[in-house]
Design an enzyme around this catalytic site. Structure first.
Site, mmCIF file in Angstrom:
data_model
loop_
_atom_site.group_PDB
_atom_site.id
_atom_site.type_symbol
_atom_site.label_atom_id
_atom_site.label_comp_id
_atom_site.label_asym_id
_atom_site.label_seq_id
_atom_site.Cartn_x
_atom_site.Cartn_y
_atom_site.Cartn_z
ATOM 1 C CB SER A 14 4.278 0.190 9.949
ATOM 2 O OG SER A 14 5.181 0.240 8.907
ATOM 3 N N GLY A 57 0.851 -1.194 0.000
ATOM 4 C CA GLY A 57 0.000 0.000 0.000
ATOM 5 C C GLY A 57 0.883 1.238 0.000
ATOM 6 C CG LEU A 58 -0.628 4.751 -2.007
ATOM 7 C CD1 LEU A 58 -1.790 5.743 -2.053
ATOM 8 C CD2 LEU A 58 0.409 5.075 -3.082
ATOM 9 C CB SER A 59 4.306 6.363 1.907
ATOM 10 O OG SER A 59 4.841 6.903 3.084
ATOM 11 N N GLY A 60 2.028 5.676 4.330
ATOM 12 C CA GLY A 60 0.993 6.257 5.194
ATOM 13 C C GLY A 60 -0.347 5.549 5.096
ATOM 14 C CB SER A 61 -1.680 2.826 2.959
ATOM 15 O OG SER A 61 -0.659 1.867 3.109
ATOM 16 C CB SER A 66 6.091 -4.220 -2.469
ATOM 17 O OG SER A 66 5.089 -4.408 -1.520
HETATM 18 P P1 ADP Z 1 2.782 2.843 6.259
HETATM 19 O O1 ADP Z 1 3.498 1.775 7.042
HETATM 20 O O2 ADP Z 1 1.802 2.285 5.281
HETATM 21 O O3 ADP Z 1 3.711 3.848 5.649
HETATM 22 P P2 ADP Z 1 2.026 3.837 8.840
HETATM 23 O O4 ADP Z 1 1.440 2.637 9.499
HETATM 24 O O5 ADP Z 1 3.446 4.191 9.167
HETATM 25 O O6 ADP Z 1 1.854 3.670 7.264
HETATM 26 O O7 ADP Z 1 1.133 5.104 9.118
HETATM 27 C C1 ADP Z 1 -0.284 5.105 9.052
HETATM 28 C C2 ADP Z 1 -0.833 6.255 9.883
HETATM 29 O O8 ADP Z 1 -2.248 6.311 9.713
HETATM 30 C C3 ADP Z 1 -0.567 6.070 11.364
HETATM 31 O O9 ADP Z 1 -0.263 7.335 11.920
HETATM 32 C C4 ADP Z 1 -1.919 5.542 11.889
HETATM 33 O O10 ADP Z 1 -2.141 5.864 13.242
HETATM 34 C C5 ADP Z 1 -2.917 6.279 10.994
HETATM 35 N N1 ADP Z 1 -4.212 5.592 10.826
HETATM 36 C C6 ADP Z 1 -5.428 6.129 11.010
HETATM 37 N N2 ADP Z 1 -6.411 5.248 10.775
HETATM 38 C C7 ADP Z 1 -5.827 4.092 10.427
HETATM 39 C C8 ADP Z 1 -6.318 2.803 10.079
HETATM 40 N N3 ADP Z 1 -7.604 2.506 10.038
HETATM 41 N N4 ADP Z 1 -5.413 1.846 9.766
HETATM 42 C C9 ADP Z 1 -4.097 2.130 9.794
HETATM 43 N N5 ADP Z 1 -3.555 3.316 10.122
HETATM 44 C C10 ADP Z 1 -4.418 4.315 10.445
#
Ligand code: ADP
Length: 212
Positions: free
Chosen positions: A50, A43-47, A117
């Site tokens: 993690s 998924g996208l960054s921030g999706s 990815s």
């Molecule tokens: P990635 O690993 O995809 O880059 P992160 O997990 O680092 O993304 O960041 C996702 C951000 O979105 C976190 O700050 C998290 O608290 C917030 N968030 C809000 N709602 C959700 C949700 N339903 N699922 C996952 N993250 C969420």
């Protein structure tokens, strides 16, 4: 040419043979009462890859299941710290991660990987490293507007300001999975709801209860 630019399947030596161990993968898995598998989060960054992967690990731990999370940033601090973001290095990044994931699966562990990815071909390559049924693609589906609003690491801001190039979703493509085994829409759900959905799917597919 760096070592990682060798051709696919090209080994340094032909004299290296695989050793089978006395304790088999099945033995290790049955001791843990689980079927090992890779949950390949994309998924996208921030999706939320993690965040959700971490929450899934907590739920699995509570269920007495053995898991390990390979997180993009952490892997780049060690094993893959020699890799940049060029195309060749991105491919090598995924190759190493899938090989490590495969070893963890052999150990009987449920592996979670959290890497953007972005390319279908790379994810398919990772799938090929694992045996059939040992790879589940988990699409963390969050619209880019939501990711950008969350911007947990401030990366979208930097990318928009031109401080980061080749940023997925902005000036580099993200190819969405067309048929992921697990599909999670995060924008209207809590982290806990998303994590539960993943664990429910694992139960439904029969990965968590081998004895019953
Ligand atoms: P990635 O690993 O995809 O880059 P992160 O997990 O680092 O993304 O960041 C996702 C951000 O979105 C976190 O700050 C998290 O608290 C917030 N968030 C809000 N709602 C959700 C949700 N339903 N699922 C996952 N993250 C969420």
């Amino acid at each position: 040419m760096t070592v990682y630019e060798r051709k696919e399947n090209e080994s340094v030596s032909d004299d290296i043979v695989w050793h089978n161990s006395a304790v088999s993968n099945k033995d290790r898995a049955s001791l843990k009462n689980q079927t090992p598998v890779v949950l390949w989060f994309t998924g996208l960054s921030g999706s939320g890859k993690s965040t959700i992967a971490n929450a899934v690990e907590s739920l699995l731990f509570q269920l007495g299941k053995h898991s390990y999370l390979l997180d993009g940033d952490n892997v780049r601090h060690g094993l893959n710290k020699d890799l940049d973001f060029s195309n060749a290095a991105r491919v090598e990044n995924i190759r190493r991660i899938s090989e490590v994931a495969n070893l963890f699966v052999d150990s009987g562990t449920i592996v979670l990987t959290a890497f953007i990815s972005p390319f279908v071909a790379d994810r398919e390559q990772a799938r090929k490293v694992m045996k059939k049924g040992q790879f589940l693609e988990v699409f963390i589906d969050t619209p880019i507007e939501v990711c950008e609003q969350r911007d947990p690491k401030g990366l979208y801001k930097k990318a928009r300001a031109g401080e980061i190039s080749n940023f997925t979703g902005i000036d580099s493509q993200y190819e969405s999975p067309t048929n992921p085994e697990i599909h999670i829409h995060t924008s209207s759900k809590t982290v806990e709801q998303c994590a539960k959905q993943v664990v429910e799917k694992l139960k439904e597919f029969g990965y968590l209860d081998v004895s019953s």
